[in-house]
Scaffold this motif. Sequence first.
Motif, PDB file in Angstrom:
ATOM      1  N   UNK A 293       0.849  -1.195   0.000  1.00 27.37           N
ATOM      2  CA  UNK A 293       0.000   0.000   0.000  1.00 27.37           C
ATOM      3  C   UNK A 293       0.887   1.248   0.000  1.00 27.37           C
ATOM      4  N   UNK A 294       0.322   2.341  -0.492  1.00 27.14           N
ATOM      5  CA  UNK A 294       1.095   3.585  -0.621  1.00 27.14           C
ATOM      6  C   UNK A 294       0.359   4.738   0.052  1.00 27.14           C
ATOM      7  N   UNK A 295       1.064   5.846   0.160  1.00 25.78           N
ATOM      8  CA  UNK A 295       0.520   7.024   0.838  1.00 25.78           C
ATOM      9  C   UNK A 295      -0.414   7.820  -0.073  1.00 25.78           C
ATOM     10  N   UNK A 296      -1.154   8.744   0.537  1.00 29.86           N
ATOM     11  CA  UNK A 296      -2.024   9.641  -0.228  1.00 29.86           C
ATOM     12  C   UNK A 296      -1.205  10.493  -1.193  1.00 29.86           C
ATOM     13  N   UNK A 297      -0.022  10.903  -0.746  1.00 27.28           N
ATOM     14  CA  UNK A 297       0.823  11.741  -1.580  1.00 27.28           C
ATOM     15  C   UNK A 297       1.228  11.011  -2.860  1.00 27.28           C
ATOM     16  N   UNK A 298       1.638   9.750  -2.719  1.00 26.31           N
ATOM     17  CA  UNK A 298       2.035   8.971  -3.894  1.00 26.31           C
ATOM     18  C   UNK A 298       0.824   8.681  -4.769  1.00 26.31           C
ATOM     19  N   UNK A 299      -0.309   8.425  -4.135  1.00 25.96           N
ATOM     20  CA  UNK A 299      -1.535   8.192  -4.909  1.00 25.96           C
ATOM     21  C   UNK A 299      -1.877   9.407  -5.761  1.00 25.96           C
ATOM     22  N   UNK A 300      -1.801  10.578  -5.158  1.00 24.44           N
ATOM     23  CA  UNK A 300      -2.113  11.811  -5.888  1.00 24.44           C
ATOM     24  C   UNK A 300      -1.133  12.030  -7.045  1.00 24.44           C
ATOM     25  N   UNK A 301       0.117  11.652  -6.847  1.00 23.35           N
ATOM     26  CA  UNK A 301       1.132  11.828  -7.878  1.00 23.35           C
ATOM     27  C   UNK A 301       0.834  10.995  -9.116  1.00 23.35           C
ATOM     28  N   UNK A 302       0.336   9.766  -8.899  1.00 24.42           N
ATOM     29  CA  UNK A 302       0.132   8.848 -10.026  1.00 24.42           C
ATOM     30  C   UNK A 302      -1.314   8.783 -10.517  1.00 24.42           C
ATOM     31  N   UNK A 303      -2.268   9.196  -9.690  1.00 21.01           N
ATOM     32  CA  UNK A 303      -3.672   9.079 -10.098  1.00 21.01           C
ATOM     33  C   UNK A 303      -4.011   9.973 -11.284  1.00 21.01           C
ATOM     34  N   UNK A 304      -3.203  11.017 -11.511  1.00 22.28           N
ATOM     35  CA  UNK A 304      -3.439  11.861 -12.682  1.00 22.28           C
ATOM     36  C   UNK A 304      -2.950  11.190 -13.965  1.00 22.28           C
ATOM     37  N   UNK A 305      -2.054  10.198 -13.826  1.00 23.66           N
ATOM     38  CA  UNK A 305      -1.510   9.483 -14.981  1.00 23.66           C
ATOM     39  C   UNK A 305      -2.306   8.215 -15.274  1.00 23.66           C
ATOM     40  N   UNK A 306      -2.899   7.663 -14.255  1.00 22.39           N
ATOM     41  CA  UNK A 306      -3.708   6.452 -14.423  1.00 22.39           C
ATOM     42  C   UNK A 306      -4.955   6.600 -13.567  1.00 22.39           C
ATOM     43  N   UNK A 307      -5.985   5.887 -13.913  1.00 20.53           N
ATOM     44  CA  UNK A 307      -7.210   5.970 -13.117  1.00 20.53           C
ATOM     45  C   UNK A 307      -7.901   4.619 -13.120  1.00 20.53           C
ATOM     46  N   UNK A 308      -8.628   4.372 -12.063  1.00 23.81           N
ATOM     47  CA  UNK A 308      -9.464   3.180 -11.973  1.00 23.81           C
ATOM     48  C   UNK A 308     -10.885   3.615 -11.655  1.00 23.81           C
ATOM     49  N   UNK A 309     -11.827   2.984 -12.312  1.00 27.16           N
ATOM     50  CA  UNK A 309     -13.237   3.225 -12.054  1.00 27.16           C
ATOM     51  C   UNK A 309     -13.935   1.888 -11.856  1.00 27.16           C
ATOM     52  N   UNK A 310     -15.068   1.878 -11.153  1.00 28.44           N
ATOM     53  CA  UNK A 310     -15.835   0.639 -11.075  1.00 28.44           C
ATOM     54  C   UNK A 310     -16.142   0.096 -12.473  1.00 28.44           C
ATOM     55  N   UNK A 311     -16.014  -1.199 -12.615  1.00 31.39           N
ATOM     56  CA  UNK A 311     -16.247  -1.964 -13.844  1.00 31.39           C
ATOM     57  C   UNK A 311     -15.073  -1.922 -14.818  1.00 31.39           C
ATOM     58  N   UNK A 312     -13.974  -1.253 -14.462  1.00 24.81           N
ATOM     59  CA  UNK A 312     -12.746  -1.437 -15.233  1.00 24.81           C
ATOM     60  C   UNK A 312     -12.274  -2.880 -15.046  1.00 24.81           C
ATOM     61  N   UNK A 313     -11.636  -3.421 -16.059  1.00 29.86           N
ATOM     62  CA  UNK A 313     -11.060  -4.766 -15.972  1.00 29.86           C
ATOM     63  C   UNK A 313      -9.540  -4.642 -15.935  1.00 29.86           C
ATOM     64  N   UNK A 314      -8.926  -5.317 -14.979  1.00 25.05           N
ATOM     65  CA  UNK A 314      -7.473  -5.420 -14.930  1.00 25.05           C
ATOM     66  C   UNK A 314      -7.077  -6.792 -15.437  1.00 25.05           C
TER      67      UNK A 314
END
Length: 491
Positions: free
Chosen positions: A351-372
């Motif tokens: 798991x990662x911090x909020x700061x790291x999440x904010x850094x990468x969430x603008x480059x990638x995103x996940x939404x309900x019903x996305x498939x990994x």
Amino acid sequence: MISFWIASSDIRKNVFIPKYYDPRIERKIKELSTTHLIRDIGSMEEAGLLSASTGHEIGKEAYGTGSIPFVRTSDISNWEVKTVPKQGVSQEIYKAYADKQDVREGDVLFVRDGTYLIGTNCFVTGIEKEMLFQSHILKFRINDESALSPEILFLALNSPFVQAQVRSFQFTADIIDTIGRRYREIRLPIIKEERIAKSLAAQVKAALEVRVRGKAFVKQAPVLIERCLSIGSIKPITDFDNLSDEEIREALVSDTVTMEFGEFEATFVSSSGVKNRIFLPKYYDPEIDKELKALSTTCDILSIQELVDQGLLEIETGHEVGKLAYGTGDIPFLRTSDFANWEVKHDPKHCVSDKIYEEYSSKQSLKPLDILLVRDGTYLVGSSTIIQPGDEKSLFCGGLYRIRSLAPDRVDPYLLLGVLNSYIVKRQFRSRQFTRDVIDTLGRRLFEVRVPWPKDETFREELSARIRSVVEQRNKARDLIKQLAADYAPR
């Protein structure tokens, strides 16, 4: 825990690891003692209430000799064995170890060795077929269910209080972490109030039953979905749903990952038929084309690239946040091993911090019903999951593809999940994976994979609805078990 004092007289067995004496655990024992009886596993073994045993190492030469699962530590996820374990063994090898291991319904398989996986466990259900398990796993069995139910043992083992003890007891042996014989020191909180214990056991049992029936569907899905696609009807699924637990147990396929590679060995391809300078025989498996042609009467055969070009799908990979980011917070960083049986693990490894999440969430995103879908990883290539509400606040690694439907009315995500898990598609994943450096990958060959998409709208809706029902019910039961364990004995 940062630091604390302990008297030399309190040192036990020459253990000088501070976390072994975590004072928070002792404080919690005093707090729980008003509502729970606290008993260590060792004394319960000596009293005959509980028994514990380990599995066996059968040797790598036994791997792939058959389809009976050889359960390893990585094959346990969300309190159950993966539907497609990595390794399988023959009937002959199974018979050589079956009586010694004697796995039964109600047993709990508990990971003893393995660093991050220590403490992971699963509840053996009546729907499980034959299995063997490795020596890194302990098997716990309640011998007197009138004194303690297996469900309460399971709940106690998954409580934050017990999991905290597991972490305090684990140590490094050679190159792997273990709790060794210290499992006997684990103190189990056993709820005193019989009425409450029975209610909790009933809730756990009901939740496990929902998950087990759903798991049976997931395990059989490659066969069932392909049969449905071939006739344009969900009748094979309806017939399967109407089976009793015993009938389902007999009907289930005993697949392991190696079975996905099929039986293809060789074919003839003219030099003009060689594509992109690819000289891997499995890449040209002629049976795949035959099966897709047969399915074309009921399905449109479309490549993933065509679906992307038509604006129906969006596909991107994740990012590597770096090992220094691990453990900095509570936001899951999903890796290829962090999902199984169509769902995300309730306890992802990193798991990662909020700061790291904010850094990468603008480059990638996940939404309900996305498939990994796993791009890199040899045995895990082609595995997939669908993100459920509540799981979307996560980051995902570069070894995963995120597949998003941009037109759910035309490409329903649940139906897409089912089609991606049909045998014909899984075989294409296996035929296209290749070794890059030290790891296998699909690379960009994912876009070459052809999916059979049902032509009939009613059939599409019915198949999607059934898959959605299974996923949502299992997810709801997963969250209930997690909450019951958290409330049973908080840290």
